[in-house]
Design a protein around this motif. Sequence first.
Motif, PDB file in Angstrom:
ATOM      1  N   LYS A 192       0.794  -1.234   0.000  1.00  0.00           N
ATOM      2  CA  LYS A 192       0.000   0.000   0.000  1.00  0.00           C
ATOM      3  C   LYS A 192       0.820   1.274   0.000  1.00  0.00           C
ATOM      4  O   LYS A 192       0.496   2.245  -0.647  1.00  0.00           O
ATOM      5  N   TYR A 207       6.302  -9.870  -0.733  1.00  0.00           N
ATOM      6  CA  TYR A 207       6.288  -9.718   0.725  1.00  0.00           C
ATOM      7  C   TYR A 207       7.674 -10.011   1.304  1.00  0.00           C
ATOM      8  O   TYR A 207       8.223  -9.239   2.086  1.00  0.00           O
TER       9      TYR A 207
ATOM     10  N   PHE B  82      -1.115 -12.434   6.273  1.00  0.00           N
ATOM     11  CA  PHE B  82      -0.823 -11.507   5.181  1.00  0.00           C
ATOM     12  C   PHE B  82      -1.745 -11.767   4.009  1.00  0.00           C
ATOM     13  O   PHE B  82      -1.841 -12.895   3.519  1.00  0.00           O
ATOM     14  N   TYR B  83      -2.421 -10.749   3.562  1.00  0.00           N
ATOM     15  CA  TYR B  83      -3.135 -10.800   2.290  1.00  0.00           C
ATOM     16  C   TYR B  83      -3.364  -9.350   1.877  1.00  0.00           C
ATOM     17  O   TYR B  83      -3.614  -8.504   2.730  1.00  0.00           O
ATOM     18  N   PRO B  84      -3.257  -9.039   0.576  1.00  0.00           N
ATOM     19  CA  PRO B  84      -3.309  -7.623   0.199  1.00  0.00           C
ATOM     20  C   PRO B  84      -4.626  -6.928   0.553  1.00  0.00           C
ATOM     21  O   PRO B  84      -4.670  -5.702   0.652  1.00  0.00           O
ATOM     22  N   LEU B  86      -6.033  -7.059   3.335  1.00  0.00           N
ATOM     23  CA  LEU B  86      -6.044  -6.785   4.771  1.00  0.00           C
ATOM     24  C   LEU B  86      -4.997  -5.709   5.049  1.00  0.00           C
ATOM     25  O   LEU B  86      -3.809  -6.000   5.132  1.00  0.00           O
ATOM     26  N   PRO B  87      -5.405  -4.444   5.207  1.00  0.00           N
ATOM     27  CA  PRO B  87      -4.424  -3.345   5.208  1.00  0.00           C
ATOM     28  C   PRO B  87      -3.437  -3.383   6.365  1.00  0.00           C
ATOM     29  O   PRO B  87      -2.297  -2.982   6.188  1.00  0.00           O
TER      30      PRO B  87
END
Lengths: 307, 476
Positions: A192, A207, B82-84, B86-87
Motif C-alpha cells: 500500500k 512480501y 498476510f493478504y493484500p 487486509l491493510p
Amino acid sequence: MRFMACSNIMVKDEISSAGSKMLYNFKAPFGADVYDRCIGKGMEFAGLIETDEFGIDSLFEQNTDAAITAMLENRCDFVLCNDLFGKLQRQAPGHGLVYINPAYGAVSRQGLIPAVSSMDRIGVLCRNIDDGCRVISAISDGVSDFAKEIPDKATEYKDISQLKYTDIIPYVFYILASAEISGNTARYDGVKFGFRAENAQNLNEMYLKSRTEGFDRDTQLAIITGCMVLSKDNYNKLYHKAMQIRRLIAEHYTRLLDECGFLALSPSVTGKNNLERSVFCLLSSLCGFPSISMKHGDSERLFVYKG
Amino acid sequence: MKYEVVMGLEVHTELATKSKLFCSCSAEFGGQANENVCPACAGMPGMLPNANKRAIELGIAAGIITNSRITPTISFDKKNYFYPDLPTGYQITQLFAPICKDGYVDIETADGGRRIGLTQIHLEQDAGKLVHSYDLSLVDYNRAGVPLIEIVSKPDFRSAEEVVAYLEKLRQILSFAGVSDCRMQEGSMRCDVNLSVREAGSDVLGVRTEMKNMNSLKAIVRAIEYESQRHIDALETGSEILIQETRRWDDNKGVSYSMRDKEEAADYRYFPDPDILPIDISDEWIAAVKSTLPESAGDKFARITGQLGISEYDAGIITASRKLSDIFDKLTQKGLPPKDVVSWIVTELLSMDTQENKSNDDIDIDCDKFADLLLLVERKEINRNTAKKILSLIYNQNIDPIDYVAQNNLGMVSDTGLLEGIVSEVLAENPSSVEQFLAGNEKVSGFLMGKAMAKTAGKADPAAVRMILMEALGRL
Ligand SMILES: [Zn+2]
C-alpha cells in the motif's frame, strides 16, 4: 522552547520514517497530537531526528542515540521520543541530560508510529527537571509535579530484597514487546505505501523481499521472536505466561510504591545485553510507571513513581 | 449402509452501521473504489482504533434475538495473516471474549421444528476486495474495517434443508431487528459449512471438512450435496482418504477443491489487541438495546394473522422483510384497513419491480405518498385501476398522488345521473350485445361494462357502473 522529535512521531507532510527503510518515503497524512500541542503552546519545531528503527534498541550495540547528540549539539531544548527499550534513559545521565517518562496513557499516542502498543509512550529528553515538567504538562492533560518528590541527596536502597523479578524482567519485556512489534509491523508489506522491493515474481516473493530488504536486523529479530512466542505451540508457554508474570510484577511493584512513594533505582546496570542493562527502565515500560532518569549527586538515578 | 451428515455453520454478516468498526468512514455499500477510506482503515501507522458503539449495540441485539448470553466484559484480539486485502496485516476480531455465547435459533422444516444451538457470536472487521484485471491486481479498501458478526453454530444440522431453513430464519430475524441487511448477493451475508459424515446411529463424528465461498442458498445446497456424496463415496469405496481441510466451492464447475496449500499452513497467532481496552456491557445497556428492538417477526406474524385476520401466506411475505413490514406499519397507522394495505403491498407494490436479484428489502417508496394514494381509493375519489397506474408513478418517479389526480382530472366519476346517461348510450350503441344478453349470455355484460368504463376514460367507480348497467339491463 525549541524542540525536535524522533522520526516515529508523525509531523504532517514531513517524511516520518520511524528510522525505517520501509517508510523511507512516508509523508505523514496527519500530525501527532504531541506535535500539535507543542506548536499550540508556541514552541518552535526544529526538525525530526533519526531514531533506531521503530525505537527498537539493538540487543548488543551501544552507539550514542541521535537524540542525545542533537541535545549535545544544542540544536534544541528538548526532544520528544519513545524510549521503550530504555536506551535514552541509560544514556542521558552520563551526558548530563534528563529523560522523563510520563505514566502510560497520560500522553496521547495518536500519531506515534507504534512499536509496542501496550508500552509505547512519548517522553521528553531535556536538560533539567523544570524544562521536562513544563513539557510534560504541555503535552499531557494532567499537571506534572514529579520534581517535588526528588530527594535532596541520593537515597540508599533500604531493602534490596524487595526488588523482585529483576532476573526475568528483561525477558518478559522482550517476549511481550516482540509479539506486539510483529503485529504492529505487519502492515509494512510493500502493498500500500512505503518501500516495495523490485523484481518480485509473485505476491509471496514481494512480501518476502520487501520485508527482508526494508527492515533492519533488530526489527527482523523482534518480528521473528514475536511470531515464535505467539505461535500455537508457544502461546501458552511464552506469551501467555509472560502476560501473567507481567501482572505479578505490576502488582508487586505497585504495592512497593504504595509503601515508599518512589523508588530510586539505577538506569543502567551491568548485564549481558542491553535488555539486562536496562532492567529498571524496562520495569517502568512493562508497568507503565512514570520515571525520571538523571544525574543525582554523583550517581545516575532512575526514579520510578506510581503514576 | 445408512449415513448421517453432520454440519455446523459459520455465518458472517455485515452489521447495518453507518460507519466502520474502528474509524468513522462510511460503511455504505458501493461507491467509487477507495472512496470510503481514511489513514486508519488503510492501515497507515499512528492511528488508534476507536470502537463503534453502534456496532457493539447491534452485536448485543444479535445476542438478544438469538437467545444468547451477552458477555459482561468483551475484548478484541488480533488475528495475524498476510493478504493484500487486509491493510494492517491483522484482522481485529474476538477470540477470547466474544460478545455472545450459548444462543439458539428455532427453525421449521417439513419434518417439524428443530432447535439449532449457537456456540458464539463475535464481532470483527471485514477485509477489502481484490479486483483482477489483465496482469494487475487492484485493491479496494471500501469494505475494509466494516463491522461483521460471525455466528458460529453447533454441529446441529443434519440436512441441506435445515441449513436453508436456518439461513432464511437468520436473515429474517437479523434484518427484522435492523442488525444487518443480510444480502447474500452483495456479500453482506456469507457462510462456511463444516461437514462430516458418519454411519447413522453412531455417536462418533467423521472427518470434518470446511467449505467456503458459497454466496447463494442454491450454491450452499449444491455444495452440501456434492460434499456429502464425496464423503460417502470415500467411506464406501475407499476411493480417497478424507482429511480435515478447508475446501473452496466452485459453483460454476459444481465441485469443491482443496485449499490446503494456502490455508492449512496458517497459524493466525491470535493475541489480545493492546490498542483496544476491554468494554463492559452492563445489564442496563442490554436493557436499553432491548427496548429499541422492534416487535420480532414471529410476534408480528402471530399478531397480524390473529388480531387482524391477515392470511398466513400474506403475513409470511410481510414479516419476511423489514422493509415491507415497516411499510405495512406506516400505512395501517394512517388508519387504512390492514387487509387492504396487505393486498396493495403483496399484489401491487411487489409487482412494481421484478428485476432479478431484487429482494423485497430493496423496495423503496415514499410511504406518505403511498398512504395518500390508498386514502384516495378508500374515499372512492379514484378507482383501483387509476390507483395502480399512479402507484407505478410514485414508485418510479416519486410523484405526488393528490396533485397528480387533480392536475390530470382523474377523480373518480360516481355521479349517478352522468353514469346512467353513459350506460344508456352504451346500450343504444351495442344492440346486438344487448340481444345476446337477453338471450341468456350473461358474459356479455362484461363487454358492455368495458365500453361504459372506456367512455369515462377508466375513471368511473366500477361498482357503481356495474350496478347501473345491471339495473338498466334488468329493465329491458
Ligand atoms: Zn476509515
